[in-house]
Design an enzyme around this catalytic site. Sequence first.
Site, short mmCIF file in Angstrom:
data_model
loop_
_atom_site.label_atom_id
_atom_site.label_comp_id
_atom_site.label_asym_id
_atom_site.label_seq_id
_atom_site.Cartn_x
_atom_site.Cartn_y
_atom_site.Cartn_z
N SER A 80 14.19 -24.96 34.40
CA SER A 80 14.49 -23.84 33.52
C SER A 80 14.90 -22.62 34.34
O SER A 80 15.79 -22.73 35.20
CB SER A 80 13.26 -23.56 32.66
OG SER A 80 13.57 -22.71 31.60
N ASP A 129 16.30 -31.67 24.78
CA ASP A 129 16.18 -30.26 25.15
C ASP A 129 17.34 -29.50 24.54
O ASP A 129 18.49 -29.68 24.96
CB ASP A 129 16.18 -30.14 26.67
CG ASP A 129 15.97 -28.71 27.16
OD1 ASP A 129 15.98 -27.78 26.34
OD2 ASP A 129 15.76 -28.54 28.38
N HIS A 187 12.55 -29.11 25.72
CA HIS A 187 12.61 -28.38 26.98
C HIS A 187 11.33 -28.57 27.81
O HIS A 187 11.37 -28.60 29.04
CB HIS A 187 12.85 -26.90 26.69
CG HIS A 187 13.11 -26.07 27.90
ND1 HIS A 187 14.08 -26.38 28.82
CD2 HIS A 187 12.51 -24.95 28.38
CE1 HIS A 187 14.06 -25.48 29.79
NE2 HIS A 187 13.12 -24.61 29.56
#
Lengths: 375, 209
Positions: free
Chosen positions: A154, A319, A352
């Site tokens: 991320s 995601d 995610h």
Amino acid sequence: MKHPRSVGFVEAQKAHFDEPLPLKAGRVLPQYDLVYETYGTLNAARSNAVLVCHALSGSHHVAGVYRDDPHNVGWWDNLVGPGKPLDTEKFFVIGVNNLGGCFGSTGPVSINPVTGKPWGADFPFVTVEDWVNAQARLADRLGIERFAAVIGGSLGGMQALSWSLQYPERVRHVLAIATAPKLSAQNIAFNEVARQAILSDPDFHGGNYYEHGVVPKQGLRLARMIGHITYLSDDAMAEKFGRALRHGIMRYSYDIEFEIESYLRYQGDKFARFFDANTYLLTTRALDYYDPAADYGGDLAAAFARAEAAFLVVAFTTDWRFSPARSREIVSALVHSGKDVCYAEIDSKAGHDSFLLEHPRYHAVLRAYFNRIEV
Amino acid sequence: MATSDRETGHRAPTLRPDLLALTEWIAPSERVLDLGCGDGVLLRHLIDTKGVVGYGIENDPARIVACIERGINVIQSDLDEGLADLQDGHFDHVIMSQALQAMRNTQGILREMLRVGHEAIVSFPNFAFWKHRKSILEGHMPVSESLPHQWFNTPNVRFFTVADFTTLCGLLDIEVREWRGFDDQGRPVQEDLNFLAALAIARIGRAAS
């Protein structure tokens, strides 16, 4: 293969820096502290160091537990340890809390030496590039000229990518997981709603809530609730909660009716107890601002031209916050600039959040990649 | 070229004759894309012997891990969805080794290969190999070295011959620049490929307009 173990008890360390750090937004941080943890041993050639970059709510506490807090397990403990994919018997692993953070590195809660009061709203804007510069100074301090790898998921993945551009000669491998070359409008929109939740909390006091002895808990809680919706997939939410009712029957009230509401409130409350609102604001802004192709007319391949590292890019099918399509943008830019790159798209239901979980295929890919890195 | 730990990949075992043959068509330091690269054996060979800058596309998780272990640049993608992420003419050669018969979008992928590559190399089992013909005459779908599956479990969805492939290339303005063929023992076939080759390899390019 040896049975994977925990790194066991760990201790955070603090490094103080007196050399001012010029920041991308123009201001200068006159001095600062970075807290960090290390696992494993730096080899004689200093060629086995791996930097782990954290995401929005992470910290330097990547693996292991504290002697006085044995339930506080590092956020990537399933990845880092003896016999784990990022094997601490081979690698010297470093986790560092970024500037502007709230876990011990200099941030809005720290005392501004000029005023003698917490920085609060006056803490300067920090960017991904600034974080990488600070991390590089910590690497200097630890005697690490070149990292075997820099890894992150991320927002951490953005730092890993940025390392290859800011210090091309100082990183051999970049592992960029569940990340993007820049945020989409939708992503910025989610961040903006989260920020507005904090900014409009009456306890925010323009960011100087420390002086008032309060924290904008309601705002932070809402921000985290919004975040959590985007970290999970629709499927994962359906599977975990569905329309399950808290009390078995509808009560026709605004209290918790559905289990998903209970989950979000719990996550929001938990987060608001330990995380700093100013750090949340700064960090979401750092995400928004990141765009390494901007200086190249939006040409990401041109931006990557100076990278010297080899890359592993990983994305997860469900995601939608940092979708596989965003990772493929990174991959195609790397291919077109002639860089070494591997890309795996992991079938995972968890959205995610998958990058933090111990998915067998995902970990097999990471293990294979780390195995091939020579130290 | 970026520094990497490529050199750590172990050397390939003996290469299939069709893979060895197509190596001749690759010049040193070329940019090569291998579609359906499997465990990366061919790319490893091309990197070791020709110093190519190679990328493989694969969609099987176990093979992707095998490629990573070999130090091969492998990109996970479903070939039936095309090569949209890749720019025109980026590669010198795009290779598809024994995978065309398992793809639905035959024409699309051939066009894509010649969009992103200057030339393409395609190898495929020749359905018209004489032993396959014999098998059909005897009343059974052929099962052989080059067509190892039974009709009920084959991953292949397109069954075609050297002659059919030649016809399709004509329809798509694709020029077949060179052929290689091998019999079922892996021996090179010099003539009448459509009858004598179990496995055929074509080097193709866009026909000059």
